[in-house]
Scaffold this active site. Structure first.
Site, short mmCIF file in Angstrom:
data_model
loop_
_atom_site.label_atom_id
_atom_site.label_comp_id
_atom_site.label_asym_id
_atom_site.label_seq_id
_atom_site.Cartn_x
_atom_site.Cartn_y
_atom_site.Cartn_z
N ASP A 95 0.87 -1.18 0.00
CA ASP A 95 0.00 0.00 0.00
C ASP A 95 0.91 1.23 0.00
O ASP A 95 1.80 1.34 0.84
CB ASP A 95 -0.87 -0.02 1.27
CG ASP A 95 -1.93 1.06 1.27
OD1 ASP A 95 -2.35 1.51 0.18
OD2 ASP A 95 -2.36 1.47 2.36
N ASP A 97 0.60 5.27 0.20
CA ASP A 97 -0.32 6.39 0.44
C ASP A 97 0.42 7.71 0.27
O ASP A 97 1.50 7.91 0.84
CB ASP A 97 -0.91 6.31 1.85
CG ASP A 97 -1.99 5.25 1.95
OD1 ASP A 97 -2.62 4.92 0.92
OD2 ASP A 97 -2.21 4.74 3.07
N1 LIG Z 1 -3.82 10.60 -0.42
C1 LIG Z 1 -4.11 9.45 -1.07
N2 LIG Z 1 -3.14 8.51 -1.25
C2 LIG Z 1 -3.43 7.35 -1.90
N3 LIG Z 1 -4.64 7.04 -2.43
C3 LIG Z 1 -5.62 7.97 -2.27
C4 LIG Z 1 -5.38 9.19 -1.59
N4 LIG Z 1 -6.55 9.91 -1.60
C5 LIG Z 1 -7.45 9.18 -2.25
N5 LIG Z 1 -6.91 8.02 -2.68
C6 LIG Z 1 -7.63 7.00 -3.43
O1 LIG Z 1 -7.68 5.82 -2.65
C7 LIG Z 1 -7.38 4.72 -3.47
C8 LIG Z 1 -6.49 3.78 -2.74
O2 LIG Z 1 -7.06 3.42 -1.54
P1 LIG Z 1 -6.34 2.43 -0.53
O3 LIG Z 1 -7.41 2.00 0.37
O4 LIG Z 1 -5.24 3.23 0.15
O5 LIG Z 1 -5.77 1.34 -1.33
C9 LIG Z 1 -6.65 5.22 -4.70
O6 LIG Z 1 -7.10 4.54 -5.85
C10 LIG Z 1 -6.96 6.68 -4.76
O7 LIG Z 1 -7.82 6.99 -5.81
N1 2PH Z 2 -0.70 -1.35 11.14
C1 2PH Z 2 -1.30 -1.03 9.98
N2 2PH Z 2 -2.62 -1.17 9.87
C2 2PH Z 2 -3.23 -0.80 8.70
C3 2PH Z 2 -2.48 -0.32 7.61
C4 2PH Z 2 -1.07 -0.22 7.76
O1 2PH Z 2 -0.33 0.19 6.82
N3 2PH Z 2 -0.52 -0.58 8.95
N4 2PH Z 2 -3.10 0.09 6.49
C5 2PH Z 2 -4.40 0.14 6.43
C6 2PH Z 2 -4.95 0.94 5.30
O2 2PH Z 2 -5.97 0.37 4.69
P1 2PH Z 2 -6.55 1.06 3.37
O3 2PH Z 2 -5.44 1.43 2.46
O4 2PH Z 2 -7.58 0.11 2.89
O5 2PH Z 2 -7.25 2.35 3.90
P2 2PH Z 2 -6.93 3.87 3.76
O6 2PH Z 2 -7.52 4.29 2.46
O7 2PH Z 2 -7.61 4.44 4.94
O8 2PH Z 2 -5.43 4.07 3.77
C7 2PH Z 2 -5.28 -0.48 7.43
N5 2PH Z 2 -4.57 -0.91 8.61
#
Ligand SMILES: Nc1ncnc2c1ncn2[C@@H]1O[C@H](COP(=O)(O)O)[C@@H](O)[C@H]1O
Ligand code: 2PH
Length: 159
Positions: A95, A97
């Site tokens: 993942d 972010d």
């Molecule tokens: N700040 C962000 N970083 C990554 N992805 C983001 C962000 N803001 C919106 N998104 C959307 O979330 C999905 C990925 O979600 P995950 O649950 O972290 O896999 C991505 O496709 C972005 O459109």
């Molecule tokens: N300790 C830990 N826990 C987690 C972690 C992680 O990196 N470390 N990422 C997550 C994120 O899940 P997701 O990407 O589906 O959600 P988000 O859009 O809120 O980041 C959910 N829980």
């Protein structure tokens, strides 16, 4: 390169250490991205449904990409490491972010900056405070050091 960016990395499926190291290598080779700082790797208790502990880290980049171009690059690297989206907050090989992009604030369906949940996540704030303690969140106006001091870090330890 003009813009400073913070990225959070997480993995709890497969060889997580190798996946994070290789994904940082991919970031460094991507067009318009320079890797400036890398935090240590942390073992963190999973937030969300019951699942294995995560390996988390953060990196600081310099980028010559727009936020959306950068998001596309991050999603391409996630796909390369076999990321399949199954359940929200569920286990994953990788993942990536986008946490902070300079002092930009952006709220669209596709991308939100700063990342909307980073302020409450010790698994982000501990590694990020190691490499960017004085960076000020443009929304809360608090530094990363201050945000880190406000969360419970008991589930986070150096790998
Ligand atoms: N700040 C962000 N970083 C990554 N992805 C983001 C962000 N803001 C919106 N998104 C959307 O979330 C999905 C990925 O979600 P995950 O649950 O972290 O896999 C991505 O496709 C972005 O459109
Ligand atoms: N300790 C830990 N826990 C987690 C972690 C992680 O990196 N470390 N990422 C997550 C994120 O899940 P997701 O990407 O589906 O959600 P988000 O859009 O809120 O980041 C959910 N829980």
């Amino acid at each position: 390169m003009a813009n400073r960016v913070a990225i959070g990395l997480g993995s709890n499926l497969g060889n997580s250490r190798e996946i994070l190291e290789k994904s940082i290598g991919e970031l460094g080779r991507a067009r318009g991205i320079l890797v400036e700082k890398i935090s240590r790797y942390y073992r963190t208790v999973a937030i969300g449904p019951p699942q294995p502990d995560y390996l988390n880290a953060c990196v600081i980049l310099r980028v010559d990409l727009t936020p959306l171009e950068l998001l596309d690059a991050l999603l391409a690297i996630e796909r390369k490491f076999g990321r399949v989206r199954l359940e929200r907050w569920g286990p994953r090989t990788l993942d990536l972010d986008l946490l902070l992009y300079d002092d930009f604030v952006l709220e669209t369906a596709e991308l939100e900056i700063p990342h909307p949940r980073f302020r409450e996540r010790a698994f982000v704030l501990v590694p990020l405070a190691e490499i960017a303690p004085d960076w000020r969140d443009p929304v809360s106006k608090q530094t990363i050091r201050e945000l880190r001091e406000s969360v419970d870090c008991s589930g986070v330890s150096v790998w």
